[in-house]
Design a protein around this motif. Structure first.
Motif, PDB file in Angstrom:
ATOM      1  N   THR A  24      -4.860  17.609 -14.787  1.00 11.94           N
ATOM      2  CA  THR A  24      -4.659  17.891 -13.361  1.00 11.94           C
ATOM      3  C   THR A  24      -3.303  17.342 -12.928  1.00 11.94           C
ATOM      4  O   THR A  24      -3.116  16.137 -12.803  1.00 11.94           O
ATOM      5  CB  THR A  24      -5.774  17.251 -12.510  1.00 11.94           C
ATOM      6  N   THR A  25      -2.380  18.242 -12.726  1.00 10.49           N
ATOM      7  CA  THR A  25      -1.033  17.849 -12.313  1.00 10.49           C
ATOM      8  C   THR A  25      -0.708  18.473 -10.955  1.00 10.49           C
ATOM      9  O   THR A  25      -1.391  19.382 -10.477  1.00 10.49           O
ATOM     10  CB  THR A  25       0.017  18.280 -13.344  1.00 10.49           C
ATOM     11  N   GLY A  26       0.349  17.995 -10.378  1.00  8.64           N
ATOM     12  CA  GLY A  26       0.792  18.508  -9.085  1.00  8.64           C
ATOM     13  C   GLY A  26       2.099  17.842  -8.714  1.00  8.64           C
ATOM     14  O   GLY A  26       2.660  17.035  -9.469  1.00  8.64           O
ATOM     15  N   PHE A  27       2.592  18.185  -7.545  1.00  4.70           N
ATOM     16  CA  PHE A  27       3.832  17.598  -7.068  1.00  4.70           C
ATOM     17  C   PHE A  27       3.492  16.386  -6.211  1.00  4.70           C
ATOM     18  O   PHE A  27       2.755  16.483  -5.228  1.00  4.70           O
ATOM     19  CB  PHE A  27       4.635  18.615  -6.252  1.00  4.70           C
ATOM     20  N   VAL A  28       4.003  15.231  -6.611  1.00  2.00           N
ATOM     21  CA  VAL A  28       3.776  13.990  -5.874  1.00  2.00           C
ATOM     22  C   VAL A  28       5.019  13.689  -5.045  1.00  2.00           C
ATOM     23  O   VAL A  28       6.124  13.584  -5.583  1.00  2.00           O
ATOM     24  CB  VAL A  28       3.460  12.814  -6.821  1.00  2.00           C
ATOM     25  N   ASN A  29       4.816  13.572  -3.746  1.00  2.65           N
ATOM     26  CA  ASN A  29       5.903  13.255  -2.818  1.00  2.65           C
ATOM     27  C   ASN A  29       5.774  11.796  -2.427  1.00  2.65           C
ATOM     28  O   ASN A  29       4.859  11.415  -1.691  1.00  2.65           O
ATOM     29  CB  ASN A  29       5.815  14.149  -1.584  1.00  2.65           C
ATOM     30  N   LEU A  30       6.668  10.965  -2.941  1.00  2.00           N
ATOM     31  CA  LEU A  30       6.649   9.533  -2.650  1.00  2.00           C
ATOM     32  C   LEU A  30       7.526   9.250  -1.439  1.00  2.00           C
ATOM     33  O   LEU A  30       8.650   9.740  -1.351  1.00  2.00           O
ATOM     34  CB  LEU A  30       7.156   8.739  -3.853  1.00  2.00           C
ATOM     35  N   TYR A  31       6.995   8.418  -0.509  1.00  2.00           N
ATOM     36  CA  TYR A  31       7.721   8.092   0.719  1.00  2.00           C
ATOM     37  C   TYR A  31       7.778   6.586   0.908  1.00  2.00           C
ATOM     38  O   TYR A  31       6.854   5.860   0.527  1.00  2.00           O
ATOM     39  CB  TYR A  31       7.049   8.721   1.945  1.00  2.00           C
ATOM     40  N   TYR A  32       8.870   6.163   1.528  1.00  2.00           N
ATOM     41  CA  TYR A  32       8.987   4.785   1.986  1.00  2.00           C
ATOM     42  C   TYR A  32       9.252   4.818   3.481  1.00  2.00           C
ATOM     43  O   TYR A  32      10.264   5.360   3.939  1.00  2.00           O
ATOM     44  CB  TYR A  32      10.118   4.047   1.273  1.00  2.00           C
ATOM     45  N   ASP A  33       8.320   4.247   4.252  1.00  2.00           N
ATOM     46  CA  ASP A  33       8.448   4.163   5.704  1.00  2.00           C
ATOM     47  C   ASP A  33       9.061   2.811   6.049  1.00  2.00           C
ATOM     48  O   ASP A  33       8.396   1.779   5.953  1.00  2.00           O
ATOM     49  CB  ASP A  33       7.069   4.329   6.358  1.00  2.00           C
ATOM     50  N   GLY A  34      10.341   2.816   6.437  1.00  2.00           N
ATOM     51  CA  GLY A  34      11.036   1.570   6.681  1.00  2.00           C
ATOM     52  C   GLY A  34      10.396   0.736   7.787  1.00  2.00           C
ATOM     53  O   GLY A  34      10.183  -0.476   7.620  1.00  2.00           O
ATOM     54  N   ALA A  35      10.080   1.356   8.906  1.00  2.00           N
ATOM     55  CA  ALA A  35       9.489   0.612  10.023  1.00  2.00           C
ATOM     56  C   ALA A  35       8.117   0.063   9.646  1.00  2.00           C
ATOM     57  O   ALA A  35       7.792  -1.098   9.926  1.00  2.00           O
ATOM     58  CB  ALA A  35       9.387   1.518  11.246  1.00  2.00           C
ATOM     59  N   ARG A  36       7.317   0.888   9.005  1.00  2.00           N
ATOM     60  CA  ARG A  36       5.978   0.455   8.607  1.00  2.00           C
ATOM     61  C   ARG A  36       6.050  -0.637   7.549  1.00  2.00           C
ATOM     62  O   ARG A  36       5.283  -1.601   7.579  1.00  2.00           O
ATOM     63  CB  ARG A  36       5.186   1.646   8.079  1.00  2.00           C
ATOM     64  N   GLY A  37       6.988  -0.481   6.589  1.00  2.00           N
ATOM     65  CA  GLY A  37       7.115  -1.485   5.539  1.00  2.00           C
ATOM     66  C   GLY A  37       7.513  -2.840   6.099  1.00  2.00           C
ATOM     67  O   GLY A  37       6.959  -3.875   5.702  1.00  2.00           O
ATOM     68  N   CYS A  38       8.461  -2.853   7.044  1.00  2.00           N
ATOM     69  CA  CYS A  38       8.876  -4.121   7.650  1.00  2.00           C
ATOM     70  C   CYS A  38       7.733  -4.747   8.444  1.00  2.00           C
ATOM     71  O   CYS A  38       7.495  -5.961   8.376  1.00  2.00           O
ATOM     72  CB  CYS A  38      10.083  -3.888   8.559  1.00  2.00           C
ATOM     73  N   HIS A  39       7.018  -3.919   9.182  1.00  2.00           N
ATOM     74  CA  HIS A  39       5.902  -4.439   9.982  1.00  2.00           C
ATOM     75  C   HIS A  39       4.815  -5.039   9.092  1.00  2.00           C
ATOM     76  O   HIS A  39       4.303  -6.133   9.366  1.00  2.00           O
ATOM     77  CB  HIS A  39       5.321  -3.311  10.835  1.00  2.00           C
ATOM     78  N   GLN A  40       4.455  -4.344   8.019  1.00  2.00           N
ATOM     79  CA  GLN A  40       3.415  -4.838   7.134  1.00  2.00           C
ATOM     80  C   GLN A  40       3.861  -6.092   6.383  1.00  2.00           C
ATOM     81  O   GLN A  40       3.054  -6.993   6.154  1.00  2.00           O
ATOM     82  CB  GLN A  40       3.016  -3.741   6.144  1.00  2.00           C
ATOM     83  N   SER A  41       5.124  -6.140   6.017  1.00  2.00           N
ATOM     84  CA  SER A  41       5.629  -7.338   5.325  1.00  2.00           C
ATOM     85  C   SER A  41       5.606  -8.552   6.239  1.00  2.00           C
ATOM     86  O   SER A  41       5.210  -9.649   5.837  1.00  2.00           O
ATOM     87  CB  SER A  41       7.052  -7.082   4.817  1.00  2.00           C
ATOM     88  N   ILE A  42       6.029  -8.364   7.494  1.00  2.00           N
ATOM     89  CA  ILE A  42       5.990  -9.466   8.463  1.00  2.00           C
ATOM     90  C   ILE A  42       4.554  -9.920   8.705  1.00  2.00           C
ATOM     91  O   ILE A  42       4.271 -11.127   8.807  1.00  2.00           O
ATOM     92  CB  ILE A  42       6.664  -9.036   9.779  1.00  2.00           C
TER      93      ILE A  42
END
Length: 536
Positions: A235-253
């Motif tokens: 089972t294969t497909g196209f994987v779209n990887l994203y990095y949400d800068g605002a969300r990443g900073c908020h979760q890290s804090i």
């Protein structure tokens, strides 16, 4: 449509129940009469809980199906013939044992018992509900999905693609969608093979790199075809990887705050001479060490802490074709309206548990939840247009009341604000409409005629919205008025109030308006001589 399918009286009762569930976010029928007794209802009298128990029991599966068909026809008339369909579902607790819909399963409440599951399909363009299905609690979701897809296809609504939440990201569901010939976009779990492989390969590449920007709010993405599930390499497909800068900073804090607070909590217990232990989930970041003197110290595991922070802000979407990271994200965000829709069905309307005691009643309860979701969606779209909060406005609209006068009649009191009136105007309702409704309500309660039809009254007064920008047609701007005033001053123009007041009588030398016969000099001389003779 409700009255056409379910009858006049039953249709009014269903509308009253929808209003009750939206206003109070509850499906506890036993509280209906107490809460709604002071409201203006579609029904002639306020029904009690026993009346609704009989109603839910008497409504048939055939009636519910007829409504689904008619609503699909209505959606087609509104132009819904080809759309991305977003499908979601949830599991409700059910205490009914002898029902064909109630089967053991995994409830959202994590209680062990029987459940009834259901799915909703909405037009992902605007969030309007299209159809729904309730099904057996133990039924595999992919089979239920196949059922709803066939129903839409039979109604002539072509599915361009399916948007699914991470709860449907399984190998069986993906294969079912492909067997049906549909494209799909589905959110992946954080522990799925496709996501973890993409983070490992591109996690350090895309953050804060302009060439990977896919939105205006700091989201970066990349697309690659790869294996989706670890145990299903086929089972294969196209994987779209994203990095949400605002969300990443908020979760890290947030993680930093939680870890540091955990250390201070443990140190306070140690200082007080109490037993101290690390909270669940914090053991990989914080640990307690004891030195040679028996003194306890709290230390951080910086490697695990750094690894966890570096993983914040990432998410992946699996798609059937290479739409590109930006287009794939845009399509998935079409689901935002439907996600709000599902949230109100699961929680805001209070339908998170099935408080009925037969198969017929279960079906009726899901049907009335669907009716309520249709109404609330229209309110939600109108509020979004006016930049208003939907939940706040529903509560504020309940403040519009009829006041009982000394003669026992009701009169509408203009207690509405600008926001309430703007929302009503979106549905073609004015203050005069509300006054007419108050008069009709007086006629209803004082009449022996049992009229069950409720319509928006005709009103001669037009509903005015907000005034458009610009001057009123025919008016002059400020500069024009100033220029004309200056020209008048230069030309010696005096305003009317500065002119001298007109004296009484005609101006000297003017003639009156009455016509007179002119006399000759001889006639005037004869008249004068006659006057002298009479005096002598």
């Amino acid at each position: 449509m409700l009255q056409e399918v379910y009858g006049l009286a039953c249709g009014n009762m269903l509308l009253d129940y929808c209003m009750f569930s939206l206003l109070n976010r509850s499906s506890a029928t036993e509280t209906f009469s107490e809460i709604m007794r002071d409201e203006i209802l579609f029904s002639r009298q306020c029904p009690d809980d026993s009346a609704y128990s009989r109603l839910f029991q008497d409504l048939t599966k055939e009636q519910h199906h007829k409504f689904k068909v008619k609503w699909l026809e209505h959606c087609k008339e509104k132009g819904v013939t080809k759309a991305w369909i977003s499908i979601d579902g949830s599991n409700n607790d059910c205490e009914v044992k002898k029902s064909e819909l109630s089967e053991p399963g995994h409830a959202k409440s994590h209680n062990k018992g029987c459940i009834v599951s259901y799915m909703y399909a909405v037009n992902a363009q605007d969030g309007r509900p299209i159809t729904y299905f309730e099904y057996e609690g133990g039924m595999v979701d992919s089979k239920a999905f196949h059922q709803i897809a066939l129903f839409l296809h039979g109604a002539g609504i072509e599915i361009e693609g399916i948007i699914l939440d991470r709860g449907f990201c399984t190998d069986e569901v993906i294969k079912t969608i492909r067997e049906c010939g549909y494209d799909f976009i589905v959110m992946m779990h954080g522990d799925h093979f496709g996501h973890t492989a993409m983070v490992k390969k591109h996690g350090d590449t895309i953050p804060w790199q302009p060439e990977f920007a896919v939105s205006d709010d700091g989201v970066f993405g990349i697309t690659e075809e790869t294996q989706l599930f670890k145990l299903h390499p086929e089972t294969t497909g196209f994987v779209n990887l994203y990095y949400d800068g605002a969300r990443g900073c908020h979760q890290s804090i947030k993680l930093i705050r939680e870890i540091r607070q955990e250390k201070r909590r443990i140190e306070a217990l140690i200082a007080a001479g109490k037993t101290a232990s690390v909270s669940n989930g914090m053991g990989k970041y914080v640990h307690i060490d004891t030195d040679d003197n028996g003194t306890r110290h709290v230390n951080f595991n910086y490697e695990n802490w750094k690894f966890a922070m570096n993983g914040k802000g990432y998410f992946s979407l699996a798609s059937s074709r290479d739409y590109g990271a930006e287009e794939c994200l845009r399509i998935y965000h079409l689901r935002d309206t439907s996600e709000t829709q599902y949230a109100l069905i699961k929680s805001q309307e209070g339908f998170h548990a099935t408080r009925v005691h037969s198969t017929e009643s279960i079906r009726s309860k899901f049907a009335v939840a669907f009716f309520g979701s249709i109404i609330r969606t229209e309110i939600m779209l109108a509020c979004q247009k006016l930049n208003l909060d939907t939940n706040v406005m529903i509560q504020r609209m309940s403040r519009l009341r009829l006041l009982q006068m000394a003669n026992s009649l009701y009169s509408y009191t203009r207690t509405h604000g600008t926001a309430e009136m703007s929302l009503l105007n979106e549905f073609g309702i004015s203050a005069q409409h509300l006054e007419i409704m108050g008069n009709e309500y007086n006629q209803r309660i004082n009449s022996n005629i049992d009229d069950q039809i409720r319509k928006v009254p005709k009103c001669e007064t037009a509903v005015f919205g907000k005034r458009k920008r610009g001057r009123i047609k025919g008016s002059k701007n400020k500069k024009t008025l100033e220029r004309e005033a200056e020209e008048a001053r230069i030309n010696g123009y005096r305003p009317k109030e500065e002119k001298e007041k007109k004296k009484a009588g005609r101006p000297k030398g003017s003639k009156d308006s009455k016509p007179r016969n002119r006399r000759t000099k001889a006639e005037m001389l004869a008249a004068k001589q006659g006057q002298i003779s009479s005096e002598g």
